[in-house]
Write a protein that holds these residues in place. Structure first.
Motif, PDB file in Angstrom:
ATOM      1  N   UNK A   1      56.505  39.032  42.721  1.00 60.80           N
ATOM      2  CA  UNK A   1      55.357  37.781  42.418  1.00 60.80           C
ATOM      3  C   UNK A   1      55.055  37.325  43.775  1.00 60.80           C
ATOM      4  N   UNK A   2      53.905  37.279  44.056  1.00 59.62           N
ATOM      5  CA  UNK A   2      53.619  36.554  45.571  1.00 59.62           C
ATOM      6  C   UNK A   2      52.108  36.200  45.386  1.00 59.62           C
ATOM      7  N   UNK A   3      51.607  35.494  46.394  1.00 58.60           N
ATOM      8  CA  UNK A   3      50.617  34.921  46.624  1.00 58.60           C
ATOM      9  C   UNK A   3      49.390  36.404  46.737  1.00 58.60           C
ATOM     10  N   UNK A   4      48.497  36.018  46.014  1.00 55.69           N
ATOM     11  CA  UNK A   4      47.080  37.013  46.390  1.00 55.69           C
ATOM     12  C   UNK A   4      46.730  36.697  47.736  1.00 55.69           C
ATOM     13  N   UNK A   5      46.493  38.053  48.693  1.00 52.00           N
ATOM     14  CA  UNK A   5      46.326  37.939  49.762  1.00 52.00           C
ATOM     15  C   UNK A   5      44.495  38.375  50.140  1.00 52.00           C
ATOM     16  N   UNK A   6      43.911  37.970  51.121  1.00 53.58           N
ATOM     17  CA  UNK A   6      42.562  38.532  51.278  1.00 53.58           C
ATOM     18  C   UNK A   6      42.819  39.914  51.246  1.00 53.58           C
ATOM     19  N   UNK A   7      43.779  40.651  51.703  1.00 54.45           N
ATOM     20  CA  UNK A   7      43.653  42.103  51.991  1.00 54.45           C
ATOM     21  C   UNK A   7      43.969  42.774  50.453  1.00 54.45           C
ATOM     22  N   UNK A   8      43.937  41.831  49.393  1.00 52.31           N
ATOM     23  CA  UNK A   8      44.340  42.451  48.192  1.00 52.31           C
ATOM     24  C   UNK A   8      42.972  42.637  47.423  1.00 52.31           C
ATOM     25  N   UNK A   9      41.929  42.278  47.845  1.00 57.43           N
ATOM     26  CA  UNK A   9      40.549  41.937  47.077  1.00 57.43           C
ATOM     27  C   UNK A   9      40.254  43.136  46.658  1.00 57.43           C
ATOM     28  N   UNK A  10      40.301  44.535  47.464  1.00 55.73           N
ATOM     29  CA  UNK A  10      39.838  45.719  46.670  1.00 55.73           C
ATOM     30  C   UNK A  10      40.487  45.870  45.334  1.00 55.73           C
ATOM     31  N   UNK A  11      41.933  45.906  45.346  1.00 60.11           N
ATOM     32  CA  UNK A  11      42.683  46.278  44.461  1.00 60.11           C
ATOM     33  C   UNK A  11      42.616  44.866  43.227  1.00 60.11           C
ATOM     34  N   UNK A  12      42.433  43.925  43.640  1.00 66.90           N
ATOM     35  CA  UNK A  12      42.203  42.528  42.717  1.00 66.90           C
ATOM     36  C   UNK A  12      40.910  42.838  42.065  1.00 66.90           C
ATOM     37  N   UNK A  13      39.825  43.448  42.587  1.00 72.15           N
ATOM     38  CA  UNK A  13      38.619  43.530  42.022  1.00 72.15           C
ATOM     39  C   UNK A  13      38.872  44.792  40.936  1.00 72.15           C
ATOM     40  N   UNK A  14      39.242  45.755  41.219  1.00 66.95           N
ATOM     41  CA  UNK A  14      39.645  46.762  40.088  1.00 66.95           C
ATOM     42  C   UNK A  14      40.415  46.291  39.162  1.00 66.95           C
ATOM     43  N   UNK A  15      41.674  45.740  39.454  1.00 64.31           N
ATOM     44  CA  UNK A  15      42.478  45.051  38.389  1.00 64.31           C
ATOM     45  C   UNK A  15      41.715  44.376  37.486  1.00 64.31           C
ATOM     46  N   UNK A  16      40.632  43.236  38.255  1.00 66.36           N
ATOM     47  CA  UNK A  16      39.926  42.549  37.065  1.00 66.36           C
ATOM     48  C   UNK A  16      39.253  43.430  36.249  1.00 66.36           C
ATOM     49  N   UNK A  17      38.492  44.341  36.647  1.00 68.43           N
ATOM     50  CA  UNK A  17      37.738  45.182  35.900  1.00 68.43           C
ATOM     51  C   UNK A  17      38.444  45.888  34.733  1.00 68.43           C
ATOM     52  N   UNK A  18      39.774  46.359  35.083  1.00 67.98           N
ATOM     53  CA  UNK A  18      40.632  47.207  34.063  1.00 67.98           C
ATOM     54  C   UNK A  18      41.049  46.089  33.174  1.00 67.98           C
ATOM     55  N   UNK A  19      41.681  45.000  33.290  1.00 67.61           N
ATOM     56  CA  UNK A  19      42.069  44.100  32.578  1.00 67.61           C
ATOM     57  C   UNK A  19      41.203  43.532  31.736  1.00 67.61           C
ATOM     58  N   UNK A  20      40.095  43.557  31.844  1.00 66.77           N
ATOM     59  CA  UNK A  20      38.601  43.141  31.298  1.00 66.77           C
ATOM     60  C   UNK A  20      38.222  43.945  30.095  1.00 66.77           C
ATOM     61  N   UNK A  21      38.601  45.345  30.578  1.00 71.57           N
ATOM     62  CA  UNK A  21      37.981  46.371  29.748  1.00 71.57           C
ATOM     63  C   UNK A  21      39.140  46.437  28.466  1.00 71.57           C
TER      64      UNK A  21
ATOM     65  N   UNK B   1      37.698  33.943  48.967  1.00 75.71           N
ATOM     66  CA  UNK B   1      38.203  33.104  47.878  1.00 75.71           C
ATOM     67  C   UNK B   1      39.489  33.314  47.708  1.00 75.71           C
ATOM     68  N   UNK B   2      40.139  34.472  47.901  1.00 79.57           N
ATOM     69  CA  UNK B   2      41.595  34.659  47.763  1.00 79.57           C
ATOM     70  C   UNK B   2      42.435  34.100  49.173  1.00 79.57           C
ATOM     71  N   UNK B   3      41.817  33.933  50.253  1.00 80.27           N
ATOM     72  CA  UNK B   3      42.370  33.622  51.421  1.00 80.27           C
ATOM     73  C   UNK B   3      42.205  31.923  51.351  1.00 80.27           C
ATOM     74  N   UNK B   4      41.190  31.388  50.762  1.00 78.19           N
ATOM     75  CA  UNK B   4      40.981  29.866  50.603  1.00 78.19           C
ATOM     76  C   UNK B   4      41.985  29.565  49.626  1.00 78.19           C
ATOM     77  N   UNK B   5      42.149  30.314  48.444  1.00 77.97           N
ATOM     78  CA  UNK B   5      43.187  29.763  47.630  1.00 77.97           C
ATOM     79  C   UNK B   5      44.559  29.757  48.265  1.00 77.97           C
ATOM     80  N   UNK B   6      44.868  30.656  49.025  1.00 78.21           N
ATOM     81  CA  UNK B   6      46.334  30.747  49.530  1.00 78.21           C
ATOM     82  C   UNK B   6      46.346  29.512  50.242  1.00 78.21           C
ATOM     83  N   UNK B   7      45.291  29.043  51.039  1.00 77.36           N
ATOM     84  CA  UNK B   7      45.585  28.102  52.009  1.00 77.36           C
ATOM     85  C   UNK B   7      45.314  26.585  51.260  1.00 77.36           C
TER      86      UNK B   7
END
Length: 186
Positions: free
Chosen positions: A17-37, A59-65
């Protein structure tokens, strides 16, 4: 707000378990689509992901900060399998004590303890940020989620029978729940 915690799942697998990072954006987007399906219990449909990758990175960078908001991701073998977060409801004096909680997990990882760990982590982060109340809305038919929230001390304070209007025209009732963080809770 920084967060990092390794946990062991009910099936013996390790999960980070860790903070979402800006570098997670691509997989976070794919994750969003999959969970919402995979479920009709979430707020939006998969095609309603309105953020492009650049905006999601920001957004992920701002949230972490942020000193108030947090987005915690769950990773198993490097795969993003769960996400939960807290966001300030409104930044005005009368509402600055309240934060909203949201969570989603890939269906293949339900029942392994990820939801429990993410919920506990978000409660801890909300307390550390000085919030007095954590709030959520959950579809009334989502009995597993309601059980999880009650386990952590959330209580129902109302219902909205016309909370969600599905594209097929049926209503989904929302249960409004809250957890008072300034009193002794689990």
């Amino acid at each position: 707000m920084f967060f990092y915690q390794p946990i062991q799942l009910k099936n013996g697998q390790k999960c980070i378990l860790r903070n979402a990072e800006a570098s997670d954006a691509v997989r976070h987007h794919a994750y969003f689509v999959q969970t919402h399906k995979e479920t009709d219990f979430l707020l939006t449909y998969p095609d309603e992901c309105t953020l492009d990758i650049i905006s999601l990175e920001r957004q992920l960078k701002e949230t972490k900060c942020s000193g108030t908001d947090v987005e915690i991701c769950a990773f198993v073998d490097g795969k993003l399998v769960g996400s939960a977060g807290n966001s300030l409801i409104r930044n005005c004096d009368k509402m600055r004590h309240r934060v909203e909680f949201g969570i989603s997990i890939l269906k293949g990882y339900w029942g392994l303890g990820i939801g429990d760990a993410l919920t506990k982590s978000c409660i801890e982060c909300a307390k550390n940020a000085g919030f007095l109340q954590l709030e959520l809305e959950v579809v009334s038919e989502n009995e597993n989620a309601i059980r999880l929230y009650k386990k952590h001390g959330f209580v129902e304070y109302g219902r909205n029978p016309r909370g969600f209007l599905s594209r097929d025209g049926h209503w989904q009732e929302l249960v409004l729940m809250r957890l008072e963080l300034d009193v002794s809770a689990k």
